[in-house]
Design a protein around this motif. Structure first.
Motif, PDB file in Angstrom:
ATOM      1  N   LEU A  24       0.374  -1.350   0.104  1.00 60.53           N
ATOM      2  CA  LEU A  24       0.224   0.226  -0.046  1.00 60.53           C
ATOM      3  C   LEU A  24       0.594   1.321   0.134  1.00 60.53           C
ATOM      4  O   LEU A  24       0.258   2.296  -0.819  1.00 60.53           O
ATOM      5  CB  LEU A  24      -0.714   0.324   1.198  1.00 60.53           C
ATOM      6  N   TRP A  25       2.217   1.206   0.845  1.00 61.24           N
ATOM      7  CA  TRP A  25       2.828   2.565   1.176  1.00 61.24           C
ATOM      8  C   TRP A  25       3.817   2.753  -0.069  1.00 61.24           C
ATOM      9  O   TRP A  25       3.779   3.538  -0.623  1.00 61.24           O
ATOM     10  CB  TRP A  25       4.136   1.974   1.725  1.00 61.24           C
ATOM     11  N   ALA A  26       3.803   1.720  -1.205  1.00 63.18           N
ATOM     12  CA  ALA A  26       4.986   2.121  -2.811  1.00 63.18           C
ATOM     13  C   ALA A  26       3.981   2.442  -3.345  1.00 63.18           C
ATOM     14  O   ALA A  26       4.557   2.904  -4.187  1.00 63.18           O
ATOM     15  CB  ALA A  26       5.475   1.041  -3.059  1.00 63.18           C
ATOM     16  N   GLN A  27       2.479   2.494  -3.392  1.00 61.86           N
ATOM     17  CA  GLN A  27       1.524   2.816  -4.414  1.00 61.86           C
ATOM     18  C   GLN A  27       1.393   4.016  -4.212  1.00 61.86           C
ATOM     19  O   GLN A  27       2.551   5.222  -3.603  1.00 61.86           O
ATOM     20  CB  GLN A  27      -0.160   2.923  -3.871  1.00 61.86           C
ATOM     21  N   SER A  28       0.014   5.418  -4.755  1.00 59.36           N
ATOM     22  CA  SER A  28       0.993   6.489  -5.337  1.00 59.36           C
ATOM     23  C   SER A  28      -0.328   7.273  -3.950  1.00 59.36           C
ATOM     24  O   SER A  28       0.102   8.164  -3.845  1.00 59.36           O
ATOM     25  CB  SER A  28       0.562   7.138  -7.014  1.00 59.36           C
ATOM     26  N   ILE A  29      -0.714   6.397  -3.841  1.00 62.11           N
ATOM     27  CA  ILE A  29      -1.527   7.258  -2.512  1.00 62.11           C
ATOM     28  C   ILE A  29      -0.458   7.640  -0.992  1.00 62.11           C
ATOM     29  O   ILE A  29      -0.425   6.619  -0.457  1.00 62.11           O
ATOM     30  CB  ILE A  29      -2.909   6.510  -2.265  1.00 62.11           C
ATOM     31  N   ASN A  30      -0.509   8.526  -0.862  1.00 54.70           N
ATOM     32  CA  ASN A  30      -0.476   9.051   0.651  1.00 54.70           C
ATOM     33  C   ASN A  30      -1.162   9.208   1.870  1.00 54.70           C
ATOM     34  O   ASN A  30      -2.760   9.879   1.943  1.00 54.70           O
ATOM     35  CB  ASN A  30       0.852  11.017  -0.013  1.00 54.70           C
ATOM     36  N   MET A  31      -1.175   8.040   2.351  1.00 60.08           N
ATOM     37  CA  MET A  31      -2.169   7.598   3.314  1.00 60.08           C
ATOM     38  C   MET A  31      -1.202   8.501   4.565  1.00 60.08           C
ATOM     39  O   MET A  31      -0.895   9.045   5.169  1.00 60.08           O
ATOM     40  CB  MET A  31      -1.802   5.762   3.777  1.00 60.08           C
ATOM     41  N   PRO A  32      -2.370   8.449   5.884  1.00 60.11           N
ATOM     42  CA  PRO A  32      -2.097   8.424   6.924  1.00 60.11           C
ATOM     43  C   PRO A  32      -0.813   8.198   7.587  1.00 60.11           C
ATOM     44  O   PRO A  32      -0.412   6.670   7.204  1.00 60.11           O
ATOM     45  CB  PRO A  32      -3.331   8.441   8.037  1.00 60.11           C
ATOM     46  N   ILE A  33      -0.263   8.823   8.179  1.00 56.58           N
ATOM     47  CA  ILE A  33       0.833   8.210   9.085  1.00 56.58           C
ATOM     48  C   ILE A  33       1.128   7.812  10.064  1.00 56.58           C
ATOM     49  O   ILE A  33       1.895   7.013  10.090  1.00 56.58           O
ATOM     50  CB  ILE A  33       2.185   9.528   9.664  1.00 56.58           C
ATOM     51  N   ILE A  34      -0.497   7.219  10.687  1.00 54.68           N
ATOM     52  CA  ILE A  34      -0.365   6.968  11.935  1.00 54.68           C
ATOM     53  C   ILE A  34      -1.533   5.366  11.917  1.00 54.68           C
ATOM     54  O   ILE A  34      -2.807   6.088  11.336  1.00 54.68           O
ATOM     55  CB  ILE A  34      -0.609   7.493  13.520  1.00 54.68           C
ATOM     56  N   GLN A  35      -1.409   4.330  11.595  1.00 53.72           N
ATOM     57  CA  GLN A  35      -2.177   3.958  11.149  1.00 53.72           C
ATOM     58  C   GLN A  35      -2.920   2.315  13.195  1.00 53.72           C
ATOM     59  O   GLN A  35      -3.481   1.891  12.353  1.00 53.72           O
ATOM     60  CB  GLN A  35      -1.596   2.641  10.333  1.00 53.72           C
ATOM     61  N   THR A  36      -2.357   2.628  14.177  1.00 50.33           N
ATOM     62  CA  THR A  36      -2.651   1.746  14.617  1.00 50.33           C
ATOM     63  C   THR A  36      -3.231   2.909  16.034  1.00 50.33           C
ATOM     64  O   THR A  36      -3.909   1.225  16.470  1.00 50.33           O
ATOM     65  CB  THR A  36      -1.229   1.597  15.495  1.00 50.33           C
ATOM     66  N   LYS A  37      -3.907   3.657  15.183  1.00 52.01           N
ATOM     67  CA  LYS A  37      -4.672   4.467  16.723  1.00 52.01           C
ATOM     68  C   LYS A  37      -5.564   5.306  15.337  1.00 52.01           C
ATOM     69  O   LYS A  37      -4.680   5.805  14.798  1.00 52.01           O
ATOM     70  CB  LYS A  37      -4.369   4.913  17.745  1.00 52.01           C
ATOM     71  N   TYR A  38      -6.482   5.681  15.952  1.00 52.99           N
ATOM     72  CA  TYR A  38      -7.259   6.590  15.142  1.00 52.99           C
ATOM     73  C   TYR A  38      -7.090   7.796  15.839  1.00 52.99           C
ATOM     74  O   TYR A  38      -6.748   8.327  17.159  1.00 52.99           O
ATOM     75  CB  TYR A  38      -8.392   6.970  15.148  1.00 52.99           C
ATOM     76  N   THR A  39      -5.843   9.218  15.207  1.00 52.80           N
ATOM     77  CA  THR A  39      -5.247  10.255  15.838  1.00 52.80           C
ATOM     78  C   THR A  39      -5.704  11.767  14.710  1.00 52.80           C
ATOM     79  O   THR A  39      -6.256  11.295  14.020  1.00 52.80           O
ATOM     80  CB  THR A  39      -3.764  10.411  15.590  1.00 52.80           C
TER      81      THR A  39
END
Length: 453
Positions: free
Chosen positions: A18-33
């Motif tokens: 997922l990270w290597a795709q073009s979408i820049n996802m949220p930097i924290i994934q283990t909790k909602y921040t």
């Protein structure tokens, strides 16, 4: 709720993470921040956030979290550093809204709005806490309304500290040097076009050496963009300059945090993109995102596209030849971090748990050096059947550098060691978790790791 089918789909796309795709996802994934409050101290970014509970529908917020990074892509989770319980004068269990943290004279000051009860302040000798309430009452609380939210505190070059805050109006007050008392009257700024809430206050010089003050803010809801204004004075008047990030139906709320770090500028905000991996409906389960931001020569800011369309590049590389807490990652969707062992003792440090078959931790840009690593150490524990940890290079199904099997340890942590190959140069490393038995969920807990030459 875990979403194993989605996780397996994302992690098995022909070696493309997922990270290597073009979408820049949220930097924290283990909790909602949410409500990012980044602060640069030394060579480290301290990112303080609010915390939406996993079951939130509306705003359900009880505490404040801390993450740190030295490269902008790998973030270490430090867990809860303050909560509503740190304010003895507040008896509720919800309302831990958007905070701001600054350091002065070796003390760390956290300004915490408690919805409907003003803005409190906590103090610590360390950025990691513990934070304590020095006042026993709010720093600011005008009980005739609920506008006292979203503080932003800035210490100017002359040592004068200012606090901005407010929704739907913008307020400012000077702070005394002790940082826990106000100096003078609260000022109400003239209306800034498109201003809604969440002011973020800072200053910098343009290419001509002219000093400008900036106020970024969540622009009119809903959806909220990130607008900004500029002034030649820390107390205005402010001129609306447009958007750092325009309104877009791809998100709903926003809250800016702006820093300069290692020669670059960054805009933090919030999205609902992580929740969108689960559902298209609305709930207040937000996630912090970040993007590199640039200025024009006159000091105005170049408008950014939505976070998904931005690029967030790593600064420098990651050192693997030390003890690294397992809760340090660039991506770890589906995993959780905690200090609590439901069937075991309280841990002094956080660990990664809720590990299911097919999930993984990605650590980006690990620099193994020319000769590379020969061994890998990991501290893990398991109550039942355990599982396997594979060390993969550059993709979820990339080259297998090594693997360790974690058996039943009776919930006691054990250090496991294995030989590794091909670990040289700069590589992205995936710790991929696999089942080796009938147990497919909650395989084991993961505390720390390191490589040896």
């Amino acid at each position: 709720m875990k979403h194993l089918l989605l996780t397996a789909l994302l992690s098995g796309m022909s070696g493309v993470s997922l990270w290597a795709q073009s979408i820049n996802m949220p930097i924290i994934q283990t909790k909602y921040t949410a409500d990012p409050a980044p602060y640069v101290h030394g060579d480290t970014v301290y990112l303080y956030t609010t915390h939406d509970e996993d079951y939130s529908e509306g705003f359900m917020m009880k505490d404040w979290l801390l993450y740190t990074s030295t490269d902008m892509v790998n973030w270490q989770d430090h867990g809860v550093v303050a909560s509503l319980k740190d304010f003895p004068w507040y008896k509720g269990d919800n309302g831990a809204w958007a905070e701001c943290v600054v350091e002065r004279n070796g003390k760390w000051y956290m300004y915490c709005p408690i919805h409907g009860h003003g803005i409190g302040v906590l103090v610590s000798d360390s950025p990691y806490g513990p934070f304590k309430d020095p006042l026993g009452h709010p720093l600011v609380w005008r009980q005739e309304h609920w506008y006292d939210i979203d503080p932003s505190v800035y210490i100017d070059d002359d040592g004068q500290a200012y606090m901005y805050w407010g929704n739907p109006y913008t307020y400012c007050v000077k702070l005394k040097e002790d940082m826990i008392s106000i100096d003078g009257d609260i000022m109400t700024m003239d209306r800034i076009d498109d201003y809604q809430e969440g002011p973020w206050f800072w200053a910098r010089k343009n290419d001509k050496g002219e000093k400008w003050y900036y106020l970024a803010f969540a622009s009119t809801c809903c959806p909220e963009g990130i607008g900004y204004a500029m002034s030649k004075s820390p107390t205005g008047p402010w001129k609306h300059m447009g958007h750092i990030m325009d309104h877009t139906p791809r998100t709903r709320g926003n809250h800016p945090g702006i820093i300069d770090y290692k020669g670059k500028s960054y805009c933090f905000g919030l999205t609902y993109d992580l929740f969108r991996l689960e559902s298209s409906r609305h709930a207040e389960r937000r996630s912090v995102s970040a993007a590199e931001m640039t200025y024009n020569a006159d000091g105005t800011i170049k408008e950014l596209p939505y976070f998904q369309d931005c690029k967030l590049k790593q600064i420098g590389t990651f050192n693997p030849y030390r003890r690294v807490e397992a809760e340090t990652m660039a991506w770890g969707y589906g995993l959780k971090t905690t200090r609590e062992n439901p069937s075991g003792p309280w841990n002094e440090t956080l660990f990664v748990t809720d590990i299911d078959d097919g999930e993984y931790i990605l650590v980006r840009g690990i620099d193994f050096g020319k000769k590379g690593a020969l061994k890998f150490h990991a501290s893990c524990s398991s109550q039942l059947y355990g599982g396997r940890m594979e060390i993969r290079l550059d993709a979820v199904d990339g080259s297998l550098a090594g693997a360790i099997d974690i058996p039943n340890t009776k919930f006691k942590y054990r250090e496991f060691i294995t030989d590794v190959t091909q670990c040289n140069g700069v590589r992205d490393v995936y710790f991929v978790f696999k089942s080796t038995s009938i147990q497919k969920k909650n395989l084991f807990n993961f505390d720390w790791w390191k490589f040896d030459k």
